[in-house]
Write a protein that holds these residues in place. Structure first.
Motif, PDB file in Angstrom:
ATOM      1  N   GLU A 113       0.844  -1.178   0.000  1.00 43.29           N
ATOM      2  CA  GLU A 113       0.000   0.000   0.000  1.00 43.29           C
ATOM      3  C   GLU A 113       0.883   1.233   0.000  1.00 43.29           C
ATOM      4  O   GLU A 113       2.042   1.190   0.448  1.00 43.29           O
ATOM      5  N   ALA A 114       0.335   2.338  -0.525  1.00 40.91           N
ATOM      6  CA  ALA A 114       1.083   3.588  -0.494  1.00 40.91           C
ATOM      7  C   ALA A 114       1.449   3.911   0.951  1.00 40.91           C
ATOM      8  O   ALA A 114       0.601   3.889   1.830  1.00 40.91           O
ATOM      9  N   GLY A 115       2.727   4.193   1.183  1.00 43.12           N
ATOM     10  CA  GLY A 115       3.223   4.447   2.538  1.00 43.12           C
ATOM     11  C   GLY A 115       4.094   3.330   3.074  1.00 43.12           C
ATOM     12  O   GLY A 115       4.825   3.527   4.048  1.00 43.12           O
ATOM     13  N   ASP A 116       4.041   2.145   2.444  1.00 44.45           N
ATOM     14  CA  ASP A 116       4.867   1.024   2.881  1.00 44.45           C
ATOM     15  C   ASP A 116       6.320   1.224   2.450  1.00 44.45           C
ATOM     16  O   ASP A 116       6.644   2.138   1.676  1.00 44.45           O
ATOM     17  N   ALA A 117       7.195   0.339   2.938  1.00 44.00           N
ATOM     18  CA  ALA A 117       8.611   0.380   2.572  1.00 44.00           C
ATOM     19  C   ALA A 117       9.004  -0.890   1.834  1.00 44.00           C
ATOM     20  O   ALA A 117       8.408  -1.952   2.035  1.00 44.00           O
ATOM     21  N   CYS A 118       9.987  -0.753   0.976  1.00 49.35           N
ATOM     22  CA  CYS A 118      10.569  -1.901   0.266  1.00 49.35           C
ATOM     23  C   CYS A 118      11.890  -2.253   0.950  1.00 49.35           C
ATOM     24  O   CYS A 118      12.778  -1.403   1.074  1.00 49.35           O
TER      25      CYS A 118
ATOM     26  N   PRO B 132      18.753  -6.121   6.054  1.00 48.16           N
ATOM     27  CA  PRO B 132      18.103  -5.503   4.887  1.00 48.16           C
ATOM     28  C   PRO B 132      18.058  -3.991   5.050  1.00 48.16           C
ATOM     29  O   PRO B 132      18.081  -3.457   6.159  1.00 48.16           O
ATOM     30  N   ARG B 133      17.983  -3.300   3.927  1.00 43.94           N
ATOM     31  CA  ARG B 133      17.840  -1.838   3.932  1.00 43.94           C
ATOM     32  C   ARG B 133      16.414  -1.499   3.510  1.00 43.94           C
ATOM     33  O   ARG B 133      15.899  -2.044   2.531  1.00 43.94           O
ATOM     34  N   LEU B 134      15.791  -0.576   4.252  1.00 46.95           N
ATOM     35  CA  LEU B 134      14.409  -0.197   3.990  1.00 46.95           C
ATOM     36  C   LEU B 134      14.363   1.131   3.237  1.00 46.95           C
ATOM     37  O   LEU B 134      15.007   2.099   3.634  1.00 46.95           O
ATOM     38  N   TYR B 135      13.589   1.142   2.160  1.00 43.79           N
ATOM     39  CA  TYR B 135      13.386   2.356   1.375  1.00 43.79           C
ATOM     40  C   TYR B 135      11.888   2.616   1.240  1.00 43.79           C
ATOM     41  O   TYR B 135      11.132   1.723   0.838  1.00 43.79           O
ATOM     42  N   SER B 136      11.471   3.836   1.569  1.00 40.04           N
ATOM     43  CA  SER B 136      10.066   4.200   1.396  1.00 40.04           C
ATOM     44  C   SER B 136       9.682   4.024  -0.070  1.00 40.04           C
ATOM     45  O   SER B 136      10.398   4.472  -0.974  1.00 40.04           O
ATOM     46  N   ILE B 137       8.561   3.377  -0.308  1.00 38.27           N
ATOM     47  CA  ILE B 137       8.116   3.141  -1.681  1.00 38.27           C
ATOM     48  C   ILE B 137       7.561   4.439  -2.250  1.00 38.27           C
ATOM     49  O   ILE B 137       6.738   5.112  -1.633  1.00 38.27           O
ATOM     50  N   SER B 138       8.020   4.797  -3.445  1.00 38.24           N
ATOM     51  CA  SER B 138       7.614   6.068  -4.056  1.00 38.24           C
ATOM     52  C   SER B 138       6.629   5.863  -5.203  1.00 38.24           C
ATOM     53  O   SER B 138       6.494   6.721  -6.063  1.00 38.24           O
ATOM     54  N   SER B 139       5.927   4.742  -5.195  1.00 34.81           N
ATOM     55  CA  SER B 139       4.929   4.468  -6.230  1.00 34.81           C
ATOM     56  C   SER B 139       3.596   4.136  -5.588  1.00 34.81           C
ATOM     57  O   SER B 139       3.485   3.962  -4.374  1.00 34.81           O
ATOM     58  N   SER B 140       2.577   4.051  -6.436  1.00 37.09           N
ATOM     59  CA  SER B 140       1.236   3.666  -6.018  1.00 37.09           C
ATOM     60  C   SER B 140       0.896   2.326  -6.661  1.00 37.09           C
ATOM     61  O   SER B 140       1.101   2.149  -7.862  1.00 37.09           O
ATOM     62  N   PRO B 141       0.361   1.364  -5.888  1.00 40.68           N
ATOM     63  CA  PRO B 141       0.011   0.074  -6.493  1.00 40.68           C
ATOM     64  C   PRO B 141      -1.095   0.207  -7.544  1.00 40.68           C
ATOM     65  O   PRO B 141      -1.200  -0.642  -8.429  1.00 40.68           O
TER      66      PRO B 141
ATOM     67  N   PHE C  69       5.504  10.487  -0.596  1.00 41.69           N
ATOM     68  CA  PHE C  69       4.536  11.494  -1.029  1.00 41.69           C
ATOM     69  C   PHE C  69       4.326  11.458  -2.539  1.00 41.69           C
ATOM     70  O   PHE C  69       3.248  11.803  -3.028  1.00 41.69           O
ATOM     71  N   ARG C  70       5.352  11.073  -3.272  1.00 41.16           N
ATOM     72  CA  ARG C  70       5.129  10.812  -4.697  1.00 41.16           C
ATOM     73  C   ARG C  70       4.115   9.681  -4.849  1.00 41.16           C
ATOM     74  O   ARG C  70       3.194   9.751  -5.668  1.00 41.16           O
ATOM     75  N   GLY C  71       4.283   8.615  -4.010  1.00 42.09           N
ATOM     76  CA  GLY C  71       3.308   7.525  -4.028  1.00 42.09           C
ATOM     77  C   GLY C  71       1.922   7.996  -3.637  1.00 42.09           C
ATOM     78  O   GLY C  71       0.912   7.612  -4.250  1.00 42.09           O
ATOM     79  N   PHE C  72       1.840   8.842  -2.604  1.00 48.08           N
ATOM     80  CA  PHE C  72       0.547   9.377  -2.164  1.00 48.08           C
ATOM     81  C   PHE C  72      -0.143  10.155  -3.286  1.00 48.08           C
ATOM     82  O   PHE C  72      -1.338  10.006  -3.523  1.00 48.08           O
ATOM     83  N   LEU C  73       0.618  11.027  -3.970  1.00 48.08           N
ATOM     84  CA  LEU C  73       0.033  11.861  -5.009  1.00 48.08           C
ATOM     85  C   LEU C  73      -0.512  11.013  -6.156  1.00 48.08           C
ATOM     86  O   LEU C  73      -1.610  11.271  -6.668  1.00 48.08           O
ATOM     87  N   HIS C  74       0.245  10.010  -6.554  1.00 47.46           N
ATOM     88  CA  HIS C  74      -0.232   9.125  -7.628  1.00 47.46           C
ATOM     89  C   HIS C  74      -1.432   8.299  -7.157  1.00 47.46           C
ATOM     90  O   HIS C  74      -2.366   8.050  -7.935  1.00 47.46           O
ATOM     91  N   GLU C  75      -1.407   7.878  -5.912  1.00 48.36           N
ATOM     92  CA  GLU C  75      -2.518   7.094  -5.366  1.00 48.36           C
ATOM     93  C   GLU C  75      -3.794   7.941  -5.322  1.00 48.36           C
ATOM     94  O   GLU C  75      -4.877   7.483  -5.709  1.00 48.36           O
TER      95      GLU C  75
ATOM     96  N   GLY D 102      -9.181   9.195  -7.600  1.00 45.78           N
ATOM     97  CA  GLY D 102     -10.033  10.356  -7.819  1.00 45.78           C
ATOM     98  C   GLY D 102     -10.312  11.158  -6.571  1.00 45.78           C
ATOM     99  O   GLY D 102     -11.390  11.744  -6.425  1.00 45.78           O
ATOM    100  N   ALA D 103      -9.351  11.209  -5.657  1.00 47.93           N
ATOM    101  CA  ALA D 103      -9.539  11.950  -4.408  1.00 47.93           C
ATOM    102  C   ALA D 103      -9.747  13.434  -4.692  1.00 47.93           C
ATOM    103  O   ALA D 103      -9.036  14.036  -5.506  1.00 47.93           O
ATOM    104  N   LYS D 104     -10.699  14.012  -4.000  1.00 50.96           N
ATOM    105  CA  LYS D 104     -11.006  15.428  -4.184  1.00 50.96           C
ATOM    106  C   LYS D 104     -10.290  16.324  -3.175  1.00 50.96           C
ATOM    107  O   LYS D 104     -10.273  17.549  -3.326  1.00 50.96           O
ATOM    108  N   GLY D 105      -9.730  15.737  -2.127  1.00 45.70           N
ATOM    109  CA  GLY D 105      -9.044  16.534  -1.123  1.00 45.70           C
ATOM    110  C   GLY D 105      -7.822  17.232  -1.695  1.00 45.70           C
ATOM    111  O   GLY D 105      -7.117  16.692  -2.557  1.00 45.70           O
TER     112      GLY D 105
END
Length: 590
Positions: A266-271, A384-393, A466-472, A477-480
């Motif tokens: 989900e948007a906000g998870d880490a890889c 392991p190294r954790l990187y915030s995911i910058s995409s939207s599923p 936040f790149r992931g959030f924006l694409h998500e 179709g979020a109106k916020g």
């Protein structure tokens, strides 16, 4: 032996009702129906509590609950978020698994609980027996500080330790297993000295569900789950610089394909990427020690491996820890190292270990290691190294995007680099596969209502989620409204995802985009507008450096609330805490 039916955990009964029913069924089907059913074996009611920022403590707590239930105990799982010391005072047995966050602080969700616990007038806990597992990273000065503080505070309030606290480093499997073993043995001793409990007198729920639960025997099938122990070998399908050639550093956009896997995020998870050490450094270490690369060594959970494979794929060699120095000094009986490890030499120790690795230790204190087994035993596991995911599923189906700052620096007469970032930048080509898995971040989720406005504060690679959030938000179709604060060294050379962000700004998907070297300055400059967004119900998200940025942003937010709300500092603190309690203030910092 005849089959004895049992009540599955999915049946609609409480723990005590299910235990009583299973004992009752065992009596009926044991062939001695004329005799009354035996009491269930003695067990304990145990609260398993966790304080987590990224989900690690919660995952360990779930394993503990599962183990305790298998041993016949009545175990409950509860986050310290929203939990109170008064509720803890009602417990007889409690197990607390606590991560340390930032500079030795409790995770955001656990701060209200700990603040209440530290009120001096709070009642004592003479009836509470407890155990603490502390989680941290030994590379930070405040290693496991919150777990230690929590342990000390409970003891000071009169609670009794079931077993001593254990502090877990990033590589925590062995210490976690050791702690569990000691804890369970102590609980077994407690149970052995307790009489069997009588069956609860509470009535059973009416209806046919009980009959269906007893007779049901579902075939439970588990899907293959990719995890740290079973990562997915994901091909790298895109790698490109996000910074210009004139920048003083390199930040990359890296894409893995997960099209042929069961990985879900989900948007906000880490890889999580399972790294490899640089083979050239490994060869240098082996040569300096005059060992054979093919010397067989035992690696926990991996079996017998050639030394070169163990050092490349499984063991950490680029950092020096206190535990490594202690083992090295003991093997070589090195007086100079024992002096460095003395309690009053902490600053000297930190100065020595900073930016040094195993190769430096070997050169600075030569002639100590003569057996490859001693080397392997003293090295931590490669984490392991954790990187915030910058995409939207939803917007990037079958892919995981990451935003990675490549770490390179010169220290102690050597060129050095981040293990994983240089692996992806220098030693991984398109099409190469790297082991990855998903690290969920349930505390860093978009609002459930897509019409909620969001404020995102992410300097540097903190922009990733936040790149992931924006694409998500665009995909659903979020109106916020969306407002992003982004900061980097230079807009001309380090403006990550500039084209994307400016396009979103131009088409209105991004309502506001504020850039600055220090994002908190932009927040203060726009305090009136930011206050209006908060009054309109906006959720605030912060991602990036914990040591300075997150603290500065938090201070700026308090200042804005105090100024624009015309309230004092104490009221502003209450306002911010209410934002956290309402899940409107989220931080993913490191």
């Amino acid at each position: 032996m005849s089959f004895v039916p049992f009540i599955p955990e999915t049946a609609p009964f409480s723990e005590e009702q299910r235990a009583w029913l299973n004992g009752f069924l065992a009596g009926i089907f044991s062939g001695t129906q004329q005799s009354p059913a035996a009491d269930p074996p003695p067990s304990l009611k145990i609260a398993v509590l966790y304080a987590t920022q990224s989900g690690t403590a919660e995952g360990l707590a779930r394993k503990v609950v599962k183990d305790l239930k298998a041993k016949g105990h009545v175990a409950s799982l509860t986050s310290l978020e929203g939990y109170t010391p008064a509720a803890l005072a009602e417990e007889r047995y409690a197990i607390l698994i606590a991560s340390t966050y930032g500079e030795g602080d409790p995770p955001d969700s656990a701060q209200p609980f700990y603040q209440q616990l530290c009120i001096e007038r709070f009642p004592r806990f003479q009836d509470l027996c407890y155990a603490v597992l502390a989680i941290g990273d030994s590379h930070y000065e405040s290693f496991c500080k919150f777990g230690a503080d929590l342990d000390d505070k409970l003891a000071a309030l009169g609670a009794v330790r079931i077993t001593p606290r254990v502090d877990c480093d990033v590589d925590l499997e062995d210490s976690f297993a050791s702690w569990k073993s000691a804890l369970y043995a102590q609980l077994d001793d407690v149970v052995a000295n307790r009489p069997a409990r009588n069956a609860p007198s509470s009535s059973l729920p009416a209806g046919s569900a009980a009959v269906e639960a007893v007779s049901a025997s579902p075939n439970q099938t588990s899907t293959r789950v990719h995890s740290r122990e079973n990562p997915f070998l994901a091909p790298l399908v895109d790698k490109r610089p996000l910074t210009s050639a004139d920048s003083s550093k390199l930040t990359m956009h890296v894409t893995f394909s997960i099209a042929d896997s069961d990985l879900r995020y989900e948007a906000g998870d880490a890889c999580a990427v399972v790294p490899q050490n640089d083979r050239r450094l490994v060869d240098e270490i082996i040569h300096a020690l005059r060992f054979s690369p093919q010397a067989p060594v035992e690696v926990p959970k991996q079996g017998t491996l050639p030394l070169v494979e163990a050092l490349t794929n499984h063991l950490q060699v680029t950092r020096v820890t206190r535990k490594m120095l202690e083992a090295y000094a003991t093997i070589g009986n090195y007086e100079a190292l024992f002096t460095l490890l003395a309690p009053d030499q902490q600053k000297r120790l930190e100065k020595y270990t900073w930016d040094r690795g195993l190769i430096d230790l070997i050169h600075d204190y030569p002639g100590v290691l003569h057996n490859p087994a001693d080397l392997v035993a003293m090295l931590p596991k490669l984490a392991p190294r954790l990187y915030s995911i910058s995409s939207s599923p939803l917007a990037h189906t079958g892919e995981i995007h990451t935003t990675i700052a490549v770490v390179r620096y010169h220290a102690h007469d050597r060129e050095r680099g981040g293990v994983c970032s240089t692996l992806l930048a220098d030693r991984t080509r398109l099409g190469d596969r790297r082991p990855i898995y998903i690290q969920p971040n349930k505390k860093f989720r978009l609002p459930s209502d897509p019409d909620t406005p969001v404020v995102m504060i992410g300097p540097g690679t903190g922009i990733a989620p936040f790149r992931g959030f924006l694409h998500e938000r665009r995909a659903v179709g979020a109106k916020g409204k969306n407002w992003l604060f982004f900061g980097e060294r230079s807009a001309s050379t380090d403006f990550l995802y500039r084209d994307e962000l400016e396009s979103m700004l131009n088409d209105g998907h991004l309502a506001r985009l504020d850039t600055a070297f220090y994002v908190q300055d932009r927040m203060l400059e726009n305090s009136q507008e930011l206050w209006k967004w908060l009054q309109d119900g906006a959720s605030v998200y912060v991602c990036g450096d914990a040591s300075r940025m997150a603290k500065d942003v938090d201070a700026a937010l308090h200042s804005i609330v105090q100024k624009e709300g015309s309230i004092d500092a104490e009221a502003a603190q209450t306002y911010i805490q209410n934002l956290k309690d309402d899940h409107r203030y989220h931080r993913d910092v490191y």
